[in-house]
Write an enzyme that holds these catalytic residues in place. Sequence first.
Site, short mmCIF file in Angstrom:
data_model
loop_
_atom_site.label_atom_id
_atom_site.label_comp_id
_atom_site.label_asym_id
_atom_site.label_seq_id
_atom_site.Cartn_x
_atom_site.Cartn_y
_atom_site.Cartn_z
N ILE A 106 10.64 19.54 -13.82
CA ILE A 106 10.02 20.13 -15.02
C ILE A 106 10.15 19.18 -16.22
O ILE A 106 9.22 19.06 -17.02
CB ILE A 106 10.70 21.50 -15.32
N TYR A 139 25.56 29.78 -12.61
CA TYR A 139 24.22 29.33 -13.01
C TYR A 139 23.57 30.38 -13.92
O TYR A 139 23.05 30.06 -14.99
CB TYR A 139 23.35 29.07 -11.78
N LYS A 195 22.48 30.12 -17.99
CA LYS A 195 21.12 30.35 -18.50
C LYS A 195 21.11 31.47 -19.55
O LYS A 195 20.32 31.45 -20.49
CB LYS A 195 20.17 30.67 -17.32
N THR A 229 11.12 21.91 -7.28
CA THR A 229 11.71 20.70 -7.86
C THR A 229 12.94 20.32 -7.03
O THR A 229 13.15 20.87 -5.96
CB THR A 229 12.17 20.95 -9.32
N1 NAP Z 1 13.06 24.83 -10.59
C1 NAP Z 1 13.08 26.09 -10.96
O1 NAP Z 1 12.61 26.98 -10.23
C2 NAP Z 1 13.65 26.47 -12.30
C3 NAP Z 1 13.49 27.80 -12.72
C4 NAP Z 1 13.98 28.18 -13.97
C5 NAP Z 1 14.63 27.24 -14.76
N2 NAP Z 1 14.79 25.97 -14.30
C6 NAP Z 1 15.48 25.02 -15.19
O2 NAP Z 1 14.63 23.93 -15.45
C7 NAP Z 1 15.42 22.79 -15.79
C8 NAP Z 1 14.93 21.58 -15.02
O3 NAP Z 1 15.23 21.74 -13.65
P1 NAP Z 1 14.28 21.26 -12.47
O4 NAP Z 1 13.92 22.45 -11.70
O5 NAP Z 1 13.22 20.38 -12.96
O6 NAP Z 1 15.35 20.47 -11.58
P2 NAP Z 1 15.47 18.93 -11.17
O7 NAP Z 1 14.21 18.44 -10.57
O8 NAP Z 1 16.71 18.86 -10.35
O9 NAP Z 1 15.70 18.20 -12.56
C9 NAP Z 1 16.92 18.30 -13.23
C10 NAP Z 1 17.02 17.16 -14.21
O10 NAP Z 1 18.28 17.27 -14.90
C11 NAP Z 1 18.91 16.01 -14.91
N3 NAP Z 1 20.35 16.14 -14.93
C12 NAP Z 1 21.14 16.72 -14.00
N4 NAP Z 1 22.43 16.62 -14.37
C13 NAP Z 1 22.45 15.98 -15.57
C14 NAP Z 1 23.49 15.55 -16.45
N5 NAP Z 1 24.78 15.77 -16.18
N6 NAP Z 1 23.14 14.91 -17.58
C15 NAP Z 1 21.85 14.66 -17.86
N7 NAP Z 1 20.83 15.02 -17.07
C16 NAP Z 1 21.13 15.66 -15.92
C17 NAP Z 1 18.43 15.31 -13.64
O11 NAP Z 1 18.42 13.92 -13.85
P3 NAP Z 1 19.38 12.87 -13.18
O12 NAP Z 1 19.86 13.46 -11.88
O13 NAP Z 1 18.54 11.65 -13.02
O14 NAP Z 1 20.46 12.70 -14.19
C18 NAP Z 1 16.98 15.81 -13.54
O15 NAP Z 1 16.12 14.97 -14.27
C19 NAP Z 1 16.87 23.17 -15.48
O16 NAP Z 1 17.52 23.51 -16.68
C20 NAP Z 1 16.73 24.39 -14.60
O17 NAP Z 1 17.84 25.24 -14.71
C21 NAP Z 1 14.31 25.56 -13.10
#
Ligand code: NAP
Length: 364
Positions: free
Chosen positions: A64, A231, A235, A270
């Site tokens: 995202i 988690y 949130k 993701t």
């Molecule tokens: N996917 C879903 O269904 C969903 C639903 C609701 C909310 N969300 C929220 O959306 C957001 C993005 O998640 P996503 O689904 O896109 O997951 P993702 O593909 O795993 O992306 C997560 C990102 O966070 C970064 N990250 C992880 N640990 C970190 C740290 N300690 N410091 C800095 N950056 C860090 C990762 O980068 P690096 O590993 O390169 O550092 C990666 O770019 C999250 O907050 C998640 O809770 C996701």
Amino acid sequence: MAREVMRFGNLLRMGLFWTLAVMYSYAQLLYQRVLRSGITFSRVPPSRDKRRLVCVVTGASSGIGKATAEALAVHGYHVILAGRSKTRLLEVIKILSRKHENVSLEAMELDLSSFRSILSFTTAVKNALESRGSRGLQLLVNNAGILAGSQRYTDAGFDSMIATNYLGPYLLTRQLLPIFHNGSPQARIVNVSSFTHRFVTAGLVDEEHLAQGSLANFPLGKDRYSLAQVYENSKLCMLLFTYELHRHLYANSDSSKISVIAADPGVVRTNIMRELPSPLVSLAHFVLRVLRLLQDPFEGSSAVVDAALAPEGLSGEYFFGGNGRTIKSSAVSYDKNLSEQLWTSSNSLCNKALTKINEEWIPG
Ligand SMILES: NC(=O)c1ccc[n+]([C@@H]2O[C@H](COP(=O)([O-])OP(=O)(O)OC[C@H]3O[C@@H](n4cnc5c(N)ncnc54)[C@H](OP(=O)(O)O)[C@@H]3O)[C@@H](O)[C@H]2O)c1
């Protein structure tokens, strides 16, 4: 030290509760549509200017965050992509620069689970703004997050999931507040939350529990850690923080230098489940696709981009479902006592951790 916590009960609870939670959010959208009671907000992209407005997107190396960084760059922002690996961020920049002409992107390392890294990142952003002759930071998207598959601790002794998903973004926001642009267009913070907050029943926030990812809704003990609950708590904290910061920013006036908005992407395919067993992730994706709930990162980022580009002055809202739509988050997320407790506890935990870092820096 990591401790495995992948229990069947945990995973079953997660699958069931989270599916119900996201369905509840869509039901709200449907209800609003039927009653024509929903309010939608059109996107207002920044006006094209030679000196681009600067924004920071955390977690921009994947999912995202990557899709959000792309959309904001296309809309004319200079985007600072933040994440733990500069190599991964530079790879994203290479791809986006090939895909779009005239986008302005920059990579900066940031580990939200390390307060030292947050301090270094803040300095790097200040320097970047100065060297660009920028008027200040225009937009911060607190997107980065993890779903940890095991219990681990940061150097400061915090649970790593609550540190990455909430305490780190809280401190980052606090450190960046003084360098936000003061004037028109109004600067903005977007906090990425999630429908998973809906099942949290929390009555109290104190420092000891918060540091371990609990909102006093599970006891601090060896065998009670639940990755799903930590988690969900993280949130909910992002929402309580959003609404409390909104109240602080607008405490003395109808207008403020900065607005703050929460965004929920819905269910998105993701890397967020990368630490869970892959057969389980495939099964979850299959079920979610059958239920027509699974989105790609571009669709999932739309609520986040809606929040980032919402009209000036809008603050304290919760975007969900794309097309500029907002809904209500859970009743607990609007609890003022709880958000005040969270504000005080977060401040105190961060201050203590920062003091410790400073003490360690004193030579001899
Ligand atoms: N996917 C879903 O269904 C969903 C639903 C609701 C909310 N969300 C929220 O959306 C957001 C993005 O998640 P996503 O689904 O896109 O997951 P993702 O593909 O795993 O992306 C997560 C990102 O966070 C970064 N990250 C992880 N640990 C970190 C740290 N300690 N410091 C800095 N950056 C860090 C990762 O980068 P690096 O590993 O390169 O550092 C990666 O770019 C999250 O907050 C998640 O809770 C996701």
